[in-house]
Motif scaffolding. Structure first.
Motif, PDB file in Angstrom:
ATOM      1  N   LEU A  71       0.666  -1.305   0.157  1.00  0.00           N
ATOM      2  CA  LEU A  71      -0.154   0.364  -0.021  1.00  0.00           C
ATOM      3  C   LEU A  71       0.962   0.953  -0.257  1.00  0.00           C
ATOM      4  CD1 LEU A  71      -2.801  -0.329   2.577  1.00  0.00           C
ATOM      5  CD2 LEU A  71      -2.915  -0.007  -0.543  1.00  0.00           C
ATOM      6  N   GLY A 129       1.827   7.839  -5.965  1.00  0.00           N
ATOM      7  CA  GLY A 129       0.663   8.607  -5.979  1.00  0.00           C
ATOM      8  C   GLY A 129      -1.008   7.977  -6.614  1.00  0.00           C
ATOM      9  N   CYS A 130      -0.961   7.307  -6.574  1.00  0.00           N
ATOM     10  CA  CYS A 130      -2.181   5.853  -6.628  1.00  0.00           C
ATOM     11  C   CYS A 130      -2.679   5.954  -4.727  1.00  0.00           C
ATOM     12  CB  CYS A 130      -2.161   4.462  -7.164  1.00  0.00           C
ATOM     13  SG  CYS A 130      -1.326   4.826  -8.397  1.00  0.00           S
ATOM     14  N   GLY A 147      -5.232   3.097  -2.874  1.00  0.00           N
ATOM     15  CA  GLY A 147      -4.701   1.109  -3.274  1.00  0.00           C
ATOM     16  C   GLY A 147      -6.237   0.551  -4.043  1.00  0.00           C
ATOM     17  N   ALA A 148      -7.185   1.102  -4.508  1.00  0.00           N
ATOM     18  CA  ALA A 148      -7.799   0.512  -5.680  1.00  0.00           C
ATOM     19  C   ALA A 148      -6.940  -0.680  -6.822  1.00  0.00           C
ATOM     20  CB  ALA A 148      -8.469   1.460  -6.271  1.00  0.00           C
ATOM     21  N   PHE A 149      -7.476  -2.083  -6.585  1.00  0.00           N
ATOM     22  CA  PHE A 149      -6.609  -2.546  -7.468  1.00  0.00           C
ATOM     23  C   PHE A 149      -7.088  -2.947  -9.118  1.00  0.00           C
ATOM     24  CE2 PHE A 149      -3.190  -4.008  -4.355  1.00  0.00           C
ATOM     25  CZ  PHE A 149      -4.257  -4.235  -3.658  1.00  0.00           C
ATOM     26  N   PRO A 150      -6.235  -3.160 -10.388  1.00  0.00           N
ATOM     27  CA  PRO A 150      -4.642  -3.856  -9.924  1.00  0.00           C
ATOM     28  C   PRO A 150      -4.154  -2.644 -10.387  1.00  0.00           C
ATOM     29  CG  PRO A 150      -5.683  -3.815 -12.272  1.00  0.00           C
ATOM     30  CD  PRO A 150      -7.020  -3.066 -11.460  1.00  0.00           C
ATOM     31  N   GLN A 160      -3.415   2.105 -12.836  1.00  0.00           N
ATOM     32  CA  GLN A 160      -3.667   1.717 -11.587  1.00  0.00           C
ATOM     33  C   GLN A 160      -4.692   1.802 -12.402  1.00  0.00           C
ATOM     34  OE1 GLN A 160      -5.226   4.246  -9.013  1.00  0.00           O
ATOM     35  NE2 GLN A 160      -4.829   2.236  -7.403  1.00  0.00           N
TER      36      GLN A 160
END
Lengths: 121, 83
Positions: B46, B53-54, B56-59, B69
């Motif tokens: 995380l 700069g992202c 916690g969303a995947f992928p 992202q």
């Protein structure tokens, strides 16, 4: 309760809530079924139907922003994509969900006013 | 050939599509399922995503030095070809 029964229950529970927000289940039935199944499994493990595509951490307040349907916590971002991050819900007027792009939160431009955000040009 | 690393969730539809994209293109990659890691490794993952700069969303896909992202085949293609 079996996964199948819980998937039906989640579908029954989520539909009206998302509907009031201007969203509906994705017309892509295969994706909807897969995602609801993942949520039923996450719920069986954690007690809460969290989003199957966002990271849960030790930060409980942050985790609450990922309880499905998490649309209200990401309203501008999802409106810009016309779908939620995992793709379970799309705007009511969407007919071709496969044509929609995932726009990273960092790539979504917050509007000055209150209207839904627009992806950067 | 650039190094490709995919941070994913085993429950995420778009993570599966991302892995399939690179499999179909015969591009070797390392995939790490966040939900199968211990808490320390999860915190590291995380932190790395947030440093890039992202959220916690995947992928979350790293191709060489760049990161993407979300499932974005066009961007994957562009970064793989970029010199």
């Amino acid at each position: 309760m079996s996964f199948e029964a819980r998937k039906k229950a989640l579908r029954f529970l989520f539909g009206p809530a998302a509907g009031k927000l201007g969203y509906k289940f994705t017309p892509n039935e295969e994706d909807a079924d897969f995602l609801l199944e993942q949520e039923a499994a996450i719920e069986a493990e954690t007690g809460i139907p969290y989003c199957p595509c966002q990271a849960r951490s030790k930060d409980r307040a942050e985790n609450m922003r990922m309880v499905c349907p998490c649309i209200p916590f990401h309203r501008g971002h999802y409106d810009a994509m016309r779908r939620c991050w995992c793709g379970l819900f799309v705007h009511k007027d969407v007919t071709d969900p496969d044509g929609l792009r995932q726009i990273p939160e960092a790539g979504w431009r917050k509007p000055e006013g209150g209207a839904a955000g627009l992806p950067p040009r | 050939m650039k190094k490709v690393t995919i941070y994913a969730l085993s429950t995420c539809l778009w993570c599966r599509k991302t892995k399939k994209f690179f499999e179909d293109k015969k591009v070797p990659f390392e995939a790490v399922d966040y939900d199968k890691q211990d808490e320390n490794r999860q915190s590291e993952m995380l932190a790395e995503m947030k440093r890039s700069g992202c959220s916690g969303a995947f992928p979350f896909t790293r191709i060489g030095d760049a990161c993407v992202q979300g499932y974005d085949p066009g961007e994957f293609e562009r970064l793989l070809e970029k010199k």
